[in-house]
Design a protein around this motif. Structure first.
Motif, PDB file in Angstrom:
ATOM      1  N   ASP A  88       5.631  -1.635   5.260  1.00 25.68           N
ATOM      2  CA  ASP A  88       4.311  -1.079   5.558  1.00 25.68           C
ATOM      3  C   ASP A  88       3.298  -2.158   5.927  1.00 25.68           C
ATOM      4  OD1 ASP A  88       5.302   1.369   5.055  1.00 25.68           O
ATOM      5  OD2 ASP A  88       4.001   1.853   3.371  1.00 25.68           O
ATOM      6  N   LEU A  89       3.366  -3.302   5.246  1.00 24.68           N
ATOM      7  CA  LEU A  89       2.395  -4.369   5.494  1.00 24.68           C
ATOM      8  C   LEU A  89       2.974  -5.508   6.310  1.00 24.68           C
ATOM      9  CD1 LEU A  89       0.676  -4.624   1.969  1.00 24.68           C
ATOM     10  CD2 LEU A  89       0.246  -3.026   3.843  1.00 24.68           C
ATOM     11  N   ALA A  90       4.220  -5.379   6.761  1.00 28.18           N
ATOM     12  CA  ALA A  90       4.879  -6.402   7.583  1.00 28.18           C
ATOM     13  C   ALA A  90       4.811  -7.769   6.908  1.00 28.18           C
ATOM     14  CB  ALA A  90       4.252  -6.456   8.976  1.00 28.18           C
ATOM     15  N   LEU A  91       5.340  -7.858   5.711  1.00 29.05           N
ATOM     16  CA  LEU A  91       5.246  -9.080   4.914  1.00 29.05           C
ATOM     17  C   LEU A  91       6.439  -9.998   5.159  1.00 29.05           C
ATOM     18  CD1 LEU A  91       4.155  -7.571   1.474  1.00 29.05           C
ATOM     19  CD2 LEU A  91       2.686  -8.525   3.246  1.00 29.05           C
ATOM     20  N   MET A 111      -4.637   4.528   7.446  1.00 30.41           N
ATOM     21  CA  MET A 111      -3.757   4.215   6.329  1.00 30.41           C
ATOM     22  C   MET A 111      -2.708   5.305   6.156  1.00 30.41           C
ATOM     23  SD  MET A 111      -4.672   3.648   2.286  1.00 30.41           S
ATOM     24  CE  MET A 111      -4.997   5.398   2.081  1.00 30.41           C
ATOM     25  N   ILE A 112      -1.474   4.862   5.892  1.00 33.35           N
ATOM     26  CA  ILE A 112      -0.379   5.786   5.621  1.00 33.35           C
ATOM     27  C   ILE A 112      -0.096   5.775   4.126  1.00 33.35           C
ATOM     28  CG2 ILE A 112       2.029   6.343   6.082  1.00 33.35           C
ATOM     29  CD1 ILE A 112       1.805   4.894   8.727  1.00 33.35           C
ATOM     30  N   VAL A 113      -0.258   6.921   3.489  1.00 36.23           N
ATOM     31  CA  VAL A 113       0.013   7.043   2.060  1.00 36.23           C
ATOM     32  C   VAL A 113       1.495   7.330   1.877  1.00 36.23           C
ATOM     33  CG1 VAL A 113      -0.477   8.313  -0.053  1.00 36.23           C
ATOM     34  CG2 VAL A 113      -2.310   7.860   1.582  1.00 36.23           C
ATOM     35  N   ARG A 114       2.176   6.388   1.234  1.00 34.75           N
ATOM     36  CA  ARG A 114       3.602   6.527   0.949  1.00 34.75           C
ATOM     37  C   ARG A 114       3.804   6.588  -0.570  1.00 34.75           C
ATOM     38  NH1 ARG A 114       6.409   5.825   5.688  1.00 34.75           N
ATOM     39  NH2 ARG A 114       5.438   4.486   7.269  1.00 34.75           N
ATOM     40  N   PRO A 115       5.016   6.887  -1.025  1.00 33.97           N
ATOM     41  CA  PRO A 115       5.249   7.030  -2.470  1.00 33.97           C
ATOM     42  C   PRO A 115       4.866   5.801  -3.289  1.00 33.97           C
ATOM     43  CG  PRO A 115       7.083   7.971  -1.267  1.00 33.97           C
ATOM     44  CD  PRO A 115       6.196   7.331  -0.250  1.00 33.97           C
ATOM     45  N   SER A 163      -3.871  -0.935  -4.166  1.00 29.13           N
ATOM     46  CA  SER A 163      -2.919   0.092  -3.727  1.00 29.13           C
ATOM     47  C   SER A 163      -3.312   0.693  -2.383  1.00 29.13           C
ATOM     48  CB  SER A 163      -2.821   1.209  -4.768  1.00 29.13           C
ATOM     49  OG  SER A 163      -4.013   1.992  -4.792  1.00 29.13           O
ATOM     50  N   MET A 164      -4.581   0.547  -1.999  1.00 30.16           N
ATOM     51  CA  MET A 164      -5.059   1.081  -0.721  1.00 30.16           C
ATOM     52  C   MET A 164      -5.048   0.028   0.380  1.00 30.16           C
ATOM     53  SD  MET A 164      -5.781   4.206  -1.560  1.00 30.16           S
ATOM     54  CE  MET A 164      -6.882   4.858  -0.307  1.00 30.16           C
ATOM     55  N   SER A 165      -4.584  -1.174   0.066  1.00 31.30           N
ATOM     56  CA  SER A 165      -4.617  -2.268   1.039  1.00 31.30           C
ATOM     57  C   SER A 165      -3.689  -1.976   2.213  1.00 31.30           C
ATOM     58  CB  SER A 165      -4.202  -3.584   0.379  1.00 31.30           C
ATOM     59  OG  SER A 165      -5.070  -3.899  -0.682  1.00 31.30           O
ATOM     60  N   THR A 166      -4.101  -2.443   3.397  1.00 31.12           N
ATOM     61  CA  THR A 166      -3.306  -2.238   4.612  1.00 31.12           C
ATOM     62  C   THR A 166      -2.855  -3.550   5.235  1.00 31.12           C
ATOM     63  OG1 THR A 166      -5.336  -2.145   5.933  1.00 31.12           O
ATOM     64  CG2 THR A 166      -4.433  -0.048   5.147  1.00 31.12           C
TER      65      THR A 166
END
Length: 572
Positions: free
Chosen positions: A111-114, A241-245, A165-168
């Motif tokens: 999600d954050l391309a880490l 933002m995409i909310v995932r589990p 938890s809301m970070s993008t």
């Protein structure tokens, strides 16, 4: 006493006191103590009975009663139960914020391309905050109080954890995790100090041990919760933002911290801190409130007591300048505090290095072990096979749920086998804490520390050499399942005075966090070769056994230390 006078006193039972002569005498004593000019030849106003400070007149119980004797009258009951629950929830929440990122880092990688380095920074964000602020928070807590620090810092922690938890992107997530660690640094060790101070002498060690045991037991819920939430494939789009589990999983943490804060709000400040900081007049309302809760009686029924004259000086910690505060904390580095400081900090460092540093790798190691059950190999062989031919790419705690695949495989899905394995490890990990909670008040704590840690380190080293995968896995589980951090906490609570206790606890856990980070980074060295792995396992075990010898030989007589510190004006 007339009926009208009794009614007037009953209506004002929450305040101290109604007798103006008693008020004047107690005020004079507090002023004299705070100015450090009390004369040994003068009669101490503490010999006035509590009838002058709260409630109607009752027969005197004792002509010479210390603060501890007075506090013992509060007993053990409902208040202590709620204090234990609040502390356990705080400890559980702190463990979740620091350790549960292992369950989150794999899904947020996509999600954050880490990168691997960025995942490592995010996983250590809380520890960075804990390391660099522990000493500061310890001084603040010893100055302003336990509850005044715990409540606002945990609320702040909940807020910044939600923001993380809301970070993008990486930088937002990393920044908020560091702030979360900074706030946790204030509450994690302080809440144990608070619990110890609101329990009587007979239950103090038991309460601290049970709080840690309960929090460790509850942590088994986290892998189960992660198993139920994180594998889900659903998504909700909210603007960019995409909310995932995994975000929902992080939100669940806040419920635990929120419950702990809600309970603590209704509990009084530590009366022992109030007594040390401001005198008996400030502490008595909290003592009476605890008595009323535990005994299910009215506040005015608190037994009349007489506090004995004492040489202990009540320290005015609220009016100290910054320089005086630093000098105050420097007392921990002087006799008789120096030896307990060195021993507790070294022991906490080396124990965390073994227990929590290696703990981060255990699910990944177990997964690799189950893939090689048909081979006659030791734990070191498994570590070299798992990480040795892959370098540092997969040698991170975040790979524990991926099964060792590359980034694309990790993004494709999680290995469900990791969750029940983690639950099994947690179950074994909590067993020593249950045993400790039953023995800590019956057997010398130093001997419990030495025997427990000594046996665990023997099993730890055996796991590196025994060439049976199942046996090696069982040995390393029991080799790292040690309850000695709880023992060190109880010993520190016993030896450090009230106005220095929070500072000592915070720095002690700082030393532990340094050990955790170092232990987590030893795995790439273990993966260089089987010989390197053997050497590191043996060196770690020797360091732990050295701590056993040091604590057996060097731990001072607690009663003598307390007597010296009380003579210098540091009450317990």
């Amino acid at each position: 006493m007339s009926k009208n006078e009794e009614n007037d006193l009953t209506q004002d039972s929450d305040k101290i006191p109604n007798d103006t002569s008693g008020n004047r005498n107690l005020e004079e004593q507090d002023n004299v103590n705070n100015e450090h000019t009390a004369s040994d030849n003068k009669e101490s106003p503490y010999t006035h009975s509590a009838a002058e400070t709260d409630g109607p007149s009752l027969p005197q119980r004792s002509p010479s009663m210390t603060y501890e004797d007075m506090f013992d009258l509060t007993g053990h009951g409902r208040f202590n139960f709620w204090a234990l629950i609040a502390t356990s929830l705080f400890l559980w929440y702190s463990a979740i914020e620091t350790l549960s990122m292992a369950y989150v880092l794999t899904p947020i990688e996509c999600d954050l391309a880490l990168s691997v380095a960025e995942k490592g920074l995010i996983s250590s964000g809380c520890y960075i905050g804990l390391l660099f602020t522990g000493l500061c928070w310890g001084g603040i807590t010893d100055k302003y109080g336990r509850k005044k620090v715990i409540v606002p810092t945990v609320i702040s922690c909940l807020f910044f954890s939600f923001l993380s938890s809301m970070s993008t992107n990486f930088w937002a997530m990393f920044f908020f995790r560091v702030i979360v660690g900074t706030m946790l640094s204030a509450s994690f060790s302080t809440v144990l100090v608070y619990l110890g101070e609101v329990n009587t002498r007979a239950y103090r060690d038991k309460a601290v041990s049970w709080a840690i045991t309960i929090s460790v037991t509850l942590f088994i819920v986290i892998p189960a919760l992660a198993w139920a939430i994180i594998p889900g494939r659903w998504t909700i789009n909210i603007h960019t933002m995409i909310v995932r589990p995994w975000r929902v999983f992080m939100w669940m943490w806040s419920l635990i911290g929120g419950m702990a804060v809600l309970i603590l709000i209704f509990l009084p400040e530590s009366p022992r801190f109030l007594y040390a900081a401001k005198g008996i007049r400030a502490a008595l309302p909290a003592v009476v409130q605890i008595f009323a809760w535990n005994k299910k009686k009215k506040k005015e029924e608190f037994p009349v007591i007489t506090l004995a004259s004492t040489s202990t000086t009540i320290l005015d910690v609220k009016e100290k300048t910054l320089k005086e505060t630093v000098n105050h904390m420097s007392l921990l580095l002087r006799k008789p505090m120096l030896m307990p400081m060195l021993i507790t900090h070294f022991c906490m460092f080396i124990v965390h290095l073994t227990v929590f540093g290696l703990y981060m790798w255990l699910p990944d190691i177990f997964y690799a072990t189950m893939q090689h059950l048909d081979l006659k190999i030791s734990m070191c062989d498994i570590i070299v096979i798992k990480y040795g031919d892959k370098g540092l790419k997969n040698a991170t705690r975040v790979s524990m749920f991926s099964g060792g695949g590359d980034t694309g495989e990790t993004c494709a899905g999680l290995s469900s086998d990791m969750y029940p394995v983690s639950m099994l490890a947690e179950f074994v990990f909590m067993l020593p804490y249950f045993g400790l909670s039953l023995l800590i008040h019956r057997i010398n704590k130093i001997h419990i520390y030495s025997v427990t840690l000594g046996v665990s380190q023997v099993l730890f080293v055996m796991s590196a050499f025994i060439r049976q995968p199942i046996v090696a896995m069982i040995l390393i589980i029991f080799g790292t399942a040690s309850a000695v951090p709880a023992i060190l906490t109880a010993m520190a609570d016993e030896v450090f005075p009230t106005t220095l206790r929070a500072t000592a606890m915070c720095t002690m856990f700082m030393a532990g966090e340094i050990g955790t980070i170092l232990g987590a980074n030893l795995m790439p060295l273990c993966a260089l070769s089987v010989q390197w792995c053997w050497g590191l396992f043996i060196c770690v075990a020797i360091a732990n056994l050295a701590s056993c010898v040091w604590i057996e030989v060097g731990w001072p007589n607690v009663e003598q230390v307390r007597a010296i510190m009380e003579e210098r004006g540091f009450p317990y």
